[in-house]
Write an enzyme that holds these catalytic residues in place. Sequence first.
Site, PDB file in Angstrom:
ATOM      1  N   ARG A 281       0.810  -1.232   0.000  1.00  0.00           N
ATOM      2  CA  ARG A 281       0.000   0.000   0.000  1.00  0.00           C
ATOM      3  C   ARG A 281       0.836   1.272   0.000  1.00  0.00           C
ATOM      4  O   ARG A 281       0.396   2.335   0.447  1.00  0.00           O
ATOM      5  CB  ARG A 281      -0.961   0.031   1.185  1.00  0.00           C
ATOM      6  N   LYS A 303       4.044  11.854 -10.674  1.00  0.00           N
ATOM      7  CA  LYS A 303       3.251  10.942 -11.517  1.00  0.00           C
ATOM      8  C   LYS A 303       4.067   9.685 -11.758  1.00  0.00           C
ATOM      9  O   LYS A 303       5.240   9.763 -12.159  1.00  0.00           O
ATOM     10  CB  LYS A 303       2.988  11.588 -12.882  1.00  0.00           C
ATOM     11  N   GLU A 345      12.176  19.614 -24.200  1.00  0.00           N
ATOM     12  CA  GLU A 345      11.395  19.966 -23.003  1.00  0.00           C
ATOM     13  C   GLU A 345      12.001  21.203 -22.325  1.00  0.00           C
ATOM     14  O   GLU A 345      11.278  22.018 -21.757  1.00  0.00           O
ATOM     15  CB  GLU A 345      11.351  18.796 -22.000  1.00  0.00           C
ATOM     16  N   LYS A 383       9.321  23.847 -14.134  1.00  0.00           N
ATOM     17  CA  LYS A 383       8.344  22.761 -13.921  1.00  0.00           C
ATOM     18  C   LYS A 383       7.858  22.775 -12.469  1.00  0.00           C
ATOM     19  O   LYS A 383       6.674  22.576 -12.195  1.00  0.00           O
ATOM     20  CB  LYS A 383       8.956  21.403 -14.297  1.00  0.00           C
ATOM     21  N   GLU A 393      -3.325  18.923 -12.069  1.00  0.00           N
ATOM     22  CA  GLU A 393      -3.625  19.205 -13.465  1.00  0.00           C
ATOM     23  C   GLU A 393      -5.065  19.664 -13.676  1.00  0.00           C
ATOM     24  O   GLU A 393      -5.762  19.172 -14.558  1.00  0.00           O
ATOM     25  CB  GLU A 393      -3.343  17.946 -14.290  1.00  0.00           C
ATOM     26  N   ARG A 397      -1.445  23.627 -15.161  1.00  0.00           N
ATOM     27  CA  ARG A 397      -0.440  22.600 -15.476  1.00  0.00           C
ATOM     28  C   ARG A 397      -0.551  22.194 -16.951  1.00  0.00           C
ATOM     29  O   ARG A 397       0.395  21.688 -17.546  1.00  0.00           O
ATOM     30  CB  ARG A 397      -0.596  21.389 -14.550  1.00  0.00           C
ATOM     31  N   ASN A 401       1.639  21.143 -21.671  1.00  0.00           N
ATOM     32  CA  ASN A 401       1.283  20.407 -22.897  1.00  0.00           C
ATOM     33  C   ASN A 401       1.718  21.122 -24.162  1.00  0.00           C
ATOM     34  O   ASN A 401       1.454  20.633 -25.260  1.00  0.00           O
ATOM     35  CB  ASN A 401      -0.234  20.196 -22.976  1.00  0.00           C
ATOM     36  N   HIS A 404       2.649  19.333 -27.251  1.00  0.00           N
ATOM     37  CA  HIS A 404       2.352  17.910 -27.048  1.00  0.00           C
ATOM     38  C   HIS A 404       1.126  17.420 -27.808  1.00  0.00           C
ATOM     39  O   HIS A 404       1.040  16.238 -28.120  1.00  0.00           O
ATOM     40  CB  HIS A 404       2.202  17.602 -25.554  1.00  0.00           C
ATOM     41  N   HIS A 408       2.392  14.516 -29.835  1.00  0.00           N
ATOM     42  CA  HIS A 408       2.017  13.132 -29.537  1.00  0.00           C
ATOM     43  C   HIS A 408       1.510  12.429 -30.783  1.00  0.00           C
ATOM     44  O   HIS A 408       1.861  11.266 -31.045  1.00  0.00           O
ATOM     45  CB  HIS A 408       0.911  13.095 -28.475  1.00  0.00           C
ATOM     46  N   HIS A 420      10.540  11.121 -28.361  1.00  0.00           N
ATOM     47  CA  HIS A 420       9.489  11.974 -27.810  1.00  0.00           C
ATOM     48  C   HIS A 420       9.823  13.464 -28.004  1.00  0.00           C
ATOM     49  O   HIS A 420       9.017  14.227 -28.547  1.00  0.00           O
ATOM     50  CB  HIS A 420       9.329  11.637 -26.327  1.00  0.00           C
TER      51      HIS A 420
HETATM   52  N1  LIG Z   1       6.068  10.909 -14.771  1.00  0.00           N
HETATM   53  C1  LIG Z   1       6.066  11.966 -15.524  1.00  0.00           C
HETATM   54  O1  LIG Z   1       5.593  13.045 -15.132  1.00  0.00           O
HETATM   55  C2  LIG Z   1       6.682  11.885 -16.891  1.00  0.00           C
HETATM   56  C3  LIG Z   1       6.903  13.056 -17.625  1.00  0.00           C
HETATM   57  C4  LIG Z   1       7.518  12.945 -18.873  1.00  0.00           C
HETATM   58  C5  LIG Z   1       7.887  11.699 -19.363  1.00  0.00           C
HETATM   59  N2  LIG Z   1       7.652  10.585 -18.634  1.00  0.00           N
HETATM   60  C6  LIG Z   1       8.015   9.268 -19.132  1.00  0.00           C
HETATM   61  O2  LIG Z   1       9.425   9.228 -19.266  1.00  0.00           O
HETATM   62  C7  LIG Z   1       9.768   8.233 -20.218  1.00  0.00           C
HETATM   63  C8  LIG Z   1      10.874   8.752 -21.083  1.00  0.00           C
HETATM   64  O3  LIG Z   1      11.995   9.010 -20.268  1.00  0.00           O
HETATM   65  P1  LIG Z   1      13.468   9.126 -20.848  1.00  0.00           P
HETATM   66  O4  LIG Z   1      13.476   9.963 -22.057  1.00  0.00           O
HETATM   67  O5  LIG Z   1      14.345   9.476 -19.706  1.00  0.00           O
HETATM   68  O6  LIG Z   1      13.735   7.654 -21.395  1.00  0.00           O
HETATM   69  P2  LIG Z   1      14.442   6.354 -20.809  1.00  0.00           P
HETATM   70  O7  LIG Z   1      14.222   6.220 -19.371  1.00  0.00           O
HETATM   71  O8  LIG Z   1      13.982   5.249 -21.683  1.00  0.00           O
HETATM   72  O9  LIG Z   1      15.981   6.628 -21.095  1.00  0.00           O
HETATM   73  C9  LIG Z   1      16.429   6.772 -22.421  1.00  0.00           C
HETATM   74  C10 LIG Z   1      17.623   5.873 -22.708  1.00  0.00           C
HETATM   75  O10 LIG Z   1      18.789   6.420 -22.103  1.00  0.00           O
HETATM   76  C11 LIG Z   1      19.431   5.423 -21.302  1.00  0.00           C
HETATM   77  N3  LIG Z   1      20.058   6.171 -20.210  1.00  0.00           N
HETATM   78  C12 LIG Z   1      19.429   6.786 -19.197  1.00  0.00           C
HETATM   79  N4  LIG Z   1      20.313   7.504 -18.482  1.00  0.00           N
HETATM   80  C13 LIG Z   1      21.521   7.300 -19.026  1.00  0.00           C
HETATM   81  C14 LIG Z   1      22.814   7.787 -18.740  1.00  0.00           C
HETATM   82  N5  LIG Z   1      23.037   8.697 -17.774  1.00  0.00           N
HETATM   83  N6  LIG Z   1      23.847   7.351 -19.497  1.00  0.00           N
HETATM   84  C15 LIG Z   1      23.618   6.486 -20.519  1.00  0.00           C
HETATM   85  N7  LIG Z   1      22.415   6.024 -20.876  1.00  0.00           N
HETATM   86  C16 LIG Z   1      21.372   6.423 -20.125  1.00  0.00           C
HETATM   87  C17 LIG Z   1      18.332   4.483 -20.910  1.00  0.00           C
HETATM   88  O11 LIG Z   1      18.832   3.220 -20.604  1.00  0.00           O
HETATM   89  C18 LIG Z   1      17.474   4.467 -22.172  1.00  0.00           C
HETATM   90  O12 LIG Z   1      18.041   3.585 -23.093  1.00  0.00           O
HETATM   91  C19 LIG Z   1       8.495   7.910 -20.984  1.00  0.00           C
HETATM   92  O13 LIG Z   1       8.071   6.649 -20.611  1.00  0.00           O
HETATM   93  C20 LIG Z   1       7.504   8.967 -20.521  1.00  0.00           C
HETATM   94  O14 LIG Z   1       6.186   8.487 -20.501  1.00  0.00           O
HETATM   95  C21 LIG Z   1       7.056  10.658 -17.412  1.00  0.00           C
END
Ligand SMILES: NC(=O)c1ccc[n+]([C@@H]2O[C@H](COP(=O)([O-])OP(=O)(O)OC[C@H]3O[C@@H](n4cnc5c(N)ncnc54)[C@H](O)[C@@H]3O)[C@@H](O)[C@H]2O)c1
Length: 509
Positions: A281, A303, A345, A383, A393, A397, A401, A404, A408, A420
């Site tokens: 939980r 999130k 971003e 942010k 949101e 917030r 977007n 986006h 998207h 992305h």
């Molecule tokens: N929770 C939220 O508010 C929120 C907001 C925006 C995006 N997201 C989510 O975030 C995700 C995308 O995140 P991301 O772009 O960080 O992608 P990711 O976590 O997939 O990382 C991208 C790549 O970089 C590699 N990597 C990460 N750090 C590294 C480092 N320091 N050195 C070498 N390689 C490294 C990872 O292994 C991966 O292959 C999506 O799933 C998206 O939905 C969430």
Amino acid sequence: MPHLFLYGPPGTGKSTIGKILARNLKLPFIDLDRVIETNAGMSTPQIMEQHGESAFRDLESSALKSIQNEKESVVALGGGALLRDENRELAEKAGKVVLLKAGLDTLVERLNGSSNTRPLLAGDLRTQLSSMLEKRREHYNSFTLRAQVDGKSADENALQAQIALGRFYLIAMGEYDVIVGNVGQIGNLLYERGLQDPIIVTDENVAKFHVNKTIESLRKSGYDSKLLTIPAGEEYKNLEIVSGLWKSFLENGLDRKSTVLALGGGVIGDMAGFAASTYMRGIAWVGVPTTLLSMVDASLGGKTGFDLPEGKNLIGSFHPPKLVLADPSLLLTLPERELISGMAEVVKHGIISDPELFNLCGHGLDWVKNNLEEIVKRAMAVKIKVIEEDPYEKGFRAALNLGHTVGHAVELVSKFELRHGEAIAIGMVVEAKYAEKMGLSKKSLSKVISNTLSGLGLPVDIPKQLPRDEIIGTMQVDKKKNAKAIRFALPVEIGKVELVDVTDLEDVL
Ligand SMILES: NC(=O)c1ccc[n+]([C@@H]2O[C@H](COP(=O)([O-])OP(=O)(O)OC[C@H]3O[C@@H](n4cnc5c(N)ncnc54)[C@H](O)[C@@H]3O)[C@@H](O)[C@H]2O)c1
């Protein structure tokens, strides 16, 4: 825990800004001059008059020594407190020093009428100040963390100081510190917060570069940490992996007091955070983001979640971490395409509310690579401000977007060939052109935005091979989900967006 020192010429507002900074960060405030006066049993002018400047500096050294072992505090220093090498060493060993800077006119205006309480400025204020600044110019310029305080309110200056120091206290759902620092601090930070029994969740790529120093830091603080490594990539952000995490938590004996440490990009943060939010939980988790996107976006706001075959992020929860520690040096191992994608971003955050950040992005990719810390701090601040205003949101917030809605759809139609951030860059330019067409912004805005994005190596046009009707169709699906119209965040000028309901999506492309 290191102190946060505010330093700079008389009149820069160290005490006023320091009090606000302390309140913002929920830390105690210490005014070093008051400590000296209490210790000496007399006022600063009296000390100066009766014993001279050198004796005052001696008292300053003892006061600095006396606060060294106090709980982390914001400390306002006297305008010459670090002139002595010994004092500077003491302060720099005990924490971070940010220099407040201001022009002569600002200082004269602020100090007018108070020179009788400032013995070193006795006589004609402007002449005395100008000569003091000249004498100390090299000294003040040697501090690397700075905030320019002219023409801004004390609240704005406190925020500038926070950005320079890389320190935030986020209040949205939960309350937690967001720190830009070094991963070597993680053990200490967990310890200070009473967090127990950490288990690191990371992916294969991040593990290669950054796990050892994380484990080492935890070990130094007395933690015997556990490690779970999962495959890298969005395709693994699914229920199977999450349920694997739950099982591993059980096998490793995690209980309600344990802490999940998410070391990785947004995929790791989302999944480890979600697994923590549901295990027994809900247990504590800490974010150590390792991609630019996760530092300035995904790790902030609480999130968490994972994807279903039917769509991204369909299952999730709000579960704020206990701490976020972003170490910009971890980005040096990030593949360049990921770094560039994350910059979309950052540019977006500049457009939403930080024109200075947007201008910095205009220096191009090489500059960015050499100034990652500044970029990360500024973009995080945007942010944080947005989610504090609207944690769930319900309104503003939605500004996040920007780019986006179109982005998207472009990302989906490209079948994720576009990263992305690349799709968001395209989306921002399309949406900026639409804002121009609607008469919401100046005609040149989309050009300004697209020049900055392409200077960073990001695409700005929808690739020719992606059918426009499919992109519009994808946006239509979203529109149906949202009743009659889609709410776009459209750029009005750099630093300002407006939320606009759009019904005719064909018009946007
Ligand atoms: N929770 C939220 O508010 C929120 C907001 C925006 C995006 N997201 C989510 O975030 C995700 C995308 O995140 P991301 O772009 O960080 O992608 P990711 O976590 O997939 O990382 C991208 C790549 O970089 C590699 N990597 C990460 N750090 C590294 C480092 N320091 N050195 C070498 N390689 C490294 C990872 O292994 C991966 O292959 C999506 O799933 C998206 O939905 C969430």
